[in-house]
Enzyme design. Structure first.
Site: not given
Ligand code: EPZ
Length: 430
Positions: A22-23, A117, A122, A305, A397
């Site tokens: 995803k990233n 977030c 961030r 993560d 997500r």
């Protein structure tokens, strides 16, 4: 609101295929508009964040043609709007990658300032520092970042913080600047390398991605490309820790073992047997695992993560473990939820001390963010009894067909959205 309901207690066993990262994909989709020719990207993960990014790209006038769930054709020649609406950045921070892409190609861009977030404030000061170093005027006006340059010129930039987002964003802008840009103290994550490889496949001249120094010789234009996204090492690690927590035997396929070295090292530390193949890794956990110490660091260190996933495992290990979260300031919220399942954890600042317990008890918990939500599902799978995870929209997500893939390796988990569904599930599983 949808929830996951889980009947835990049985080991996860079998093979699970890992999707695209995803990233990496979020940045590559933004970079795809930097050419007026057509770019085909495959191995995209079919997750909400990717779909929002595609909407944002379509929204500024690029043509977006979804060939199938994992493949898209993009042509940026029709881009006519250089301003990204707030509602996109509110949905996904990573839409700020369009700043670097638009600035690089058109010398101007306007993107709403991303807020904080759940995992931290961030800031994006390093992104703005990089754009200014390239010669752009960057102002914050009415909650928007407005960046503009007569011409972008190569520069020699040293990041104050190792940041994935700023490394990628500034690399994109520099790819079409005049002259040589040298960026130091850069992020080295596999997805940074994937974005550099993608830009080079379009004719950019980027060297050193994955090392501490990236050198970029700007080019006048970029051309078409067909590109496949790397496998998602965080999705892979999530299933590897699910095997560890449930005393299972799981093989993750379609992975790059090199990207999983820090994760494999920790799984071995806590007593798992790990076997590596060319594009697969097998994790076997027999009996109770043992404690260890973890500190999250930029790649190739232990990934932030993957912090909630190992946190769940350590909460069930024998002995006392510690986790130090050095990247984000608020990534321990899931531990409060885990404590409601019986975990014994003490958080002080950016470190958590975990006294392993024999087992959790099922409870109703809430996903505070994407990776923590997945970790709470792992906790439910490791627990006899029923666990319900709320706010699973976070999980969707970044994890494609999460409950399906878990069922494929023996997990008893369903997506529900009513009390009636919950009762039906409880009757079914007994
Ligand atoms: C990317 O976020 C990932 N998101 C995150 O994954 C991941 O946790 C993070 O990198 C670290 O690996 C995407 O790629 C879309 P950073 P990013 O800039 O780029 C500070 C997930 O679960 N910082 O590397 O925003 C920042 O506060 C998500 O998929 C500045 O100080 O992370 C943090 O402490 C969660 N100034 C540290 O750097 C800046 O200008 C690392 O942040 C930028 C960052």
């Amino acid at each position: 609101m949808e929830q996951y309901i889980i009947k835990g207690g049985s080991p996860l066993v079998g093979e699970v295929e890992i999707g695209g990262a995803k990233n990496a994909a979020l940045a590559i989709l933004a970079a795809a508009i930097m050419t007026d020719e057509t770019v085909t990207i495959d191995n995209l993960p079919d997750v909400n964040d990717i779909n929002v990014m595609l909407e944002a790209i379509d929204g500024i006038g690029a043509s977006v043609q979804r060939l199938d769930r994992h493949t898209v054709k993009i042509n940026g020649s029709g881009v006519a709007d250089f301003s990204i609406d707030y509602d996109f950045i509110k949905k996904i921070r990573a839409s700020y990658y369009l700043l670097g892409a638009l600035l690089g190609k058109y010398n101007k861009a306007e993107v709403a300032l991303p807020g904080g977030c759940n995992i931290g404030s961030r800031p994006i000061d390093q992104h703005l520092k990089g754009f200014r170093a390239l010669g752009a005027e960057v102002d914050i006006e009415h909650g928007k970042i407005v960046a503009e340059a007569e011409v972008l010129r190569g520069t020699h930039l040293y990041f104050d913080v190792v940041t994935v987002g700023a490394t990628i964003n500034v690399m994109m802008a520099a790819a079409m600047a005049d002259g040589l840009t040298i960026m130091e103290n850069v992020a080295k994550e596999p997805h940074v390398v994937d974005v550099a490889n993608f830009l080079n496949s379009m004719g950019a001249n980027i060297k050193g991605a994955g090392t501490d120094i990236i050198k970029i010789r700007g080019v006048k234009s970029l051309h078409k490309s067909e590109y496949s996204i790397i496998p998602d090492q965080i999705e892979a690690g999530t299933f590897m820790f699910a095997a560890a927590a449930t005393k299972g035997d799981v093989t993750v396929t379609n992975v790059i073992p090199k990207h999983l070295e820090a994760t494999v090292a920790k799984l071995t530390d806590i007593g798992c047997e790990v076997e590596e193949f060319d594009d697969a890794v097998r994790v076997v956990a027999k009996g109770r695992l043992r404690s260890t110490q973890v500190k999250t660091l930029p790649y190739p260190g232990y990934p932030t993560d993957m912090q909630p996933q190992i946190g769940v495992c350590l909460a069930l290990c024998s002995g006392t473990s510690t986790i130090t979260e050095s990247i984000f300031e608020n990534r321990f919220k899931y531990l409060d939820e885990l404590a409601r399942m019986g975990a014994n954890i003490k958080v002080e600042g950016n470190s958590a001390t975990i006294e392993g317990v024999e087992k959790f008890s099922g409870a109703r918990v809430s996903a505070p963010d994407l990776r923590a939500g997945a970790a709470l599902c792992i906790a439910g799978l490791a627990t006899d009894g029923i666990t319900i995870v709320d706010d699973i929209v976070y999980i969707q997500r970044g994890y494609e067909r999460f409950e399906e893939k878990l069922r494929g390796i023996g997990g008893i988990i369903e997506r529900v959205s009513s009390e009636k569904d919950i009762q039906k599930f409880k009757l079914k599983v007994g």
